[in-house]
Design a protein around this motif. Structure first.
Motif, mmCIF file in Angstrom:
data_model
loop_
_atom_site.group_PDB
_atom_site.id
_atom_site.type_symbol
_atom_site.label_atom_id
_atom_site.label_comp_id
_atom_site.label_asym_id
_atom_site.label_seq_id
_atom_site.Cartn_x
_atom_site.Cartn_y
_atom_site.Cartn_z
ATOM 1 N N UNK A 112 4.474 6.960 -4.393
ATOM 2 C CA UNK A 112 4.548 6.430 -5.831
ATOM 3 C C UNK A 112 5.341 7.240 -6.751
ATOM 4 N N UNK A 113 4.753 8.647 -7.129
ATOM 5 C CA UNK A 113 5.333 9.370 -7.815
ATOM 6 C C UNK A 113 6.629 9.541 -7.552
ATOM 7 N N UNK A 114 7.148 10.056 -6.464
ATOM 8 C CA UNK A 114 8.210 10.093 -6.007
ATOM 9 C C UNK A 114 9.451 9.190 -6.413
ATOM 10 N N UNK A 115 8.954 7.960 -5.975
ATOM 11 C CA UNK A 115 9.717 6.656 -6.558
ATOM 12 C C UNK A 115 10.116 6.667 -7.837
ATOM 13 N N UNK A 116 9.252 7.167 -8.660
ATOM 14 C CA UNK A 116 9.102 7.195 -10.074
ATOM 15 C C UNK A 116 9.869 7.984 -10.752
ATOM 16 N N UNK A 117 10.562 9.231 -9.871
ATOM 17 C CA UNK A 117 11.088 10.268 -10.356
ATOM 18 C C UNK A 117 10.094 11.318 -11.047
ATOM 19 N N UNK A 118 8.811 11.143 -10.404
ATOM 20 C CA UNK A 118 7.845 12.316 -10.967
ATOM 21 C C UNK A 118 7.457 13.070 -10.023
ATOM 22 N N UNK A 119 7.415 14.394 -10.337
ATOM 23 C CA UNK A 119 7.111 15.413 -9.243
ATOM 24 C C UNK A 119 5.516 15.534 -9.003
ATOM 25 N N UNK A 120 5.064 15.221 -7.861
ATOM 26 C CA UNK A 120 3.509 14.934 -7.557
ATOM 27 C C UNK A 120 3.214 16.267 -7.135
ATOM 28 N N UNK A 121 1.875 16.694 -7.465
ATOM 29 C CA UNK A 121 1.039 17.807 -6.641
ATOM 30 C C UNK A 121 -0.308 17.435 -6.745
ATOM 31 N N UNK A 122 -1.052 18.199 -6.098
ATOM 32 C CA UNK A 122 -2.410 17.911 -5.725
ATOM 33 C C UNK A 122 -3.097 19.093 -5.711
ATOM 34 N N UNK A 139 0.321 14.649 1.566
ATOM 35 C CA UNK A 139 -0.138 13.277 1.533
ATOM 36 C C UNK A 139 -0.867 13.048 2.672
ATOM 37 N N UNK A 140 -2.090 12.729 2.408
ATOM 38 C CA UNK A 140 -3.040 12.274 3.369
ATOM 39 C C UNK A 140 -2.392 11.190 4.275
ATOM 40 N N UNK A 193 0.888 -1.042 -0.044
ATOM 41 C CA UNK A 193 -0.148 -0.234 0.012
ATOM 42 C C UNK A 193 0.991 1.189 0.029
ATOM 43 N N UNK A 194 0.740 1.909 -1.141
ATOM 44 C CA UNK A 194 1.631 3.250 -1.056
ATOM 45 C C UNK A 194 0.729 4.586 -1.462
ATOM 46 N N UNK A 195 1.072 5.555 -1.024
ATOM 47 C CA UNK A 195 0.353 6.812 -1.301
ATOM 48 C C UNK A 195 0.885 7.045 -2.635
ATOM 49 N N UNK A 196 -0.265 8.022 -3.359
ATOM 50 C CA UNK A 196 -0.053 8.657 -4.677
ATOM 51 C C UNK A 196 1.296 9.336 -4.682
ATOM 52 N N UNK A 230 -19.951 14.023 7.492
ATOM 53 C CA UNK A 230 -18.635 13.545 6.760
ATOM 54 C C UNK A 230 -18.048 14.307 5.896
ATOM 55 N N UNK A 231 -16.776 14.379 5.529
ATOM 56 C CA UNK A 231 -16.121 15.456 4.720
ATOM 57 C C UNK A 231 -16.495 14.900 3.383
ATOM 58 N N UNK A 232 -16.807 15.609 2.105
ATOM 59 C CA UNK A 232 -16.784 15.197 0.852
ATOM 60 C C UNK A 232 -15.864 15.871 0.274
ATOM 61 N N UNK A 233 -14.893 15.109 -0.064
ATOM 62 C CA UNK A 233 -13.578 15.586 -0.774
ATOM 63 C C UNK A 233 -13.214 15.299 -2.347
ATOM 64 N N UNK A 234 -12.920 16.299 -3.138
ATOM 65 C CA UNK A 234 -12.618 16.039 -4.674
ATOM 66 C C UNK A 234 -11.204 16.609 -4.808
ATOM 67 N N UNK A 235 -10.246 15.736 -5.415
ATOM 68 C CA UNK A 235 -8.827 16.186 -5.666
ATOM 69 C C UNK A 235 -8.488 15.640 -6.924
ATOM 70 N N UNK A 236 -7.946 16.509 -7.622
ATOM 71 C CA UNK A 236 -6.976 16.204 -8.807
ATOM 72 C C UNK A 236 -5.596 15.955 -8.561
ATOM 73 N N UNK A 237 -5.134 14.818 -8.970
ATOM 74 C CA UNK A 237 -3.637 14.329 -8.376
ATOM 75 C C UNK A 237 -2.732 14.619 -9.868
#
Length: 240
Positions: A91-101, A164-165, A85-88, A127-134
Motif C-alpha cells: 500500500x505504501x509503495x503504491x502511494x509513493x511512500x517509502x515503507x519501513x518496519x 513484508x510478511x 487485501x494488500x500488505x502495508x 506461538x510467536x508474539x510480535x510487536x512492530x512499528x510500521x
C-alpha cells in the motif's frame, strides 16, 4: 462535551463476540450455539438482550434458527471477501511512500485461551508474539501486535518481519492468502501508543482486530493494529 468513547450496547457486544467465535472457528458451520438461557447466564444479561443479538445474526444469514431444535451457524462471516487485501508495504509503495518496519518484540510463548481460540489452536500451543512499528517516510503510521503459530511457521525471523510478511508467505513459501476478517473500533490511545504517535491521549484512533486466512480456511495470524489516524487513513477498495 465528553471525550470518552461511547460504550457499546450489550447486545452488540454479544453479537460481536459470537461473530468473533465463528470467524476464528470456535463455532463452525452447522454447529449449534448455546441456548438463550445459557447465553444470558454467560453474559449476565436478560434473554431479551440475547435474543436481540441473535436476531440480528439470523437476519444477516450468519445464524439460522429452527424452532424447538436450536440456533445454528449457517456461514462464516469471514468468507465475505468485500475488500482487496494488500500488505502495508504494498500500500505504501503504491502511494509513493517509502515503507519501513521496526520489530520491537519477537518472542515465543504459550498461547492463552483467548489467543488459542483466535488461531484455532490447542491451549498452551507455542506461538510467536510480535510487536512492530510500521513507518511511512519515517513517520510512525501503525503499531501491530501479532500472534502466529510456531509449528506452522518455524522459519519466521526478525529479518522476514522487517520486510513484508505477506510477500514472504506468498512468494517464498508459495502459500496463497485468501482473506482477512476485520473488527474495527474507535478507541482512545493507550499511553504507549499516544507517545509513539506523538498525539494527545484524547485523540481517537482506529484499532482493528485482524485474522488472516489462507485460501483453505486455515489461519495465518491474528493481529491487533493501531493506526495513527490523524496521519494514516484506512481505505478499502470494494470489489465484486
Amino acid at each position: 462535551m465528553s471525550n470518552t468513547v461511547p460504550k457499546i450496547a450489550q447486545y452488540k457486544q454479544i453479537q460481536n463476540d459470537i461473530l468473533d467465535k465463528i470467524s476464528t472457528g470456535y463455532y463452525k458451520k452447522d454447529d449449534s450455539i448455546p441456548t438463550e438461557l445459557e447465553l444470558s447466564k454467560t453474559y449476565n444479561v436478560s434473554r431479551v438482550t440475547v435474543r436481540r443479538a441473535t436476531d440480528n445474526l439470523v437476519a444477516k444469514g450468519i445464524l439460522t434458527r429452527t424452532p424447538g431444535v436450536g440456533t445454528f451457524v449457517s456461514r462464516n462471516p469471514a468468507t465475505q471477501k468485500i475488500a482487496k487485501l494488500k500488505s502495508f508495504t504494498q500500500e505504501m509503495i503504491e502511494l509513493g511512500i517509502k515503507p519501513s518496519t521496526k520489530v520491537c518484540t519477537f518472542s515465543i510463548k504459550k498461547a492463552d485461551d483467548k489467543i488459542a481460540r483466535k488461531l484455532n489452536l490447542e491451549s498452551d500451543s507455542m506461538i510467536y508474539f510480535i510487536e512492530r512499528i510500521r513507518y511511512g517516510n519515517n513517520e510512525p503510521l501503525a503499531f501491530e501486535k501479532t500472534y502466529m503459530s510456531v509449528e506452522s511457521n518455524p522459519e519466521l525471523s526478525i529479518k522476514i518481519l522487517e520486510e513484508s510478511k505477506y510477500n514472504y508467505i506468498e512468494k517464498v513459501k508459495k502459500l496463497k492468502i485468501g482473506y482477512s476478517y476485520h473488527q474495527t473500533s474507535p478507541i482512545l490511545p493507550p499511553d504507549k501508543i499516544a507517545k509513539l504517535f506523538n498525539i494527545d491521549k484524547q485523540t481517537p484512533i482506529i484499532k482493528i482486530g485482524n485474522t488472516t486466512y489462507f485460501e483453505d480456511g486455515t489461519i495465518l495470524d491474528y493481529t491487533e493494529l493501531y493506526f495513527n489516524s490523524p496521519k494514516y487513513q484506512l481505505n478499502y477498495i470494494k470489489s465484486r
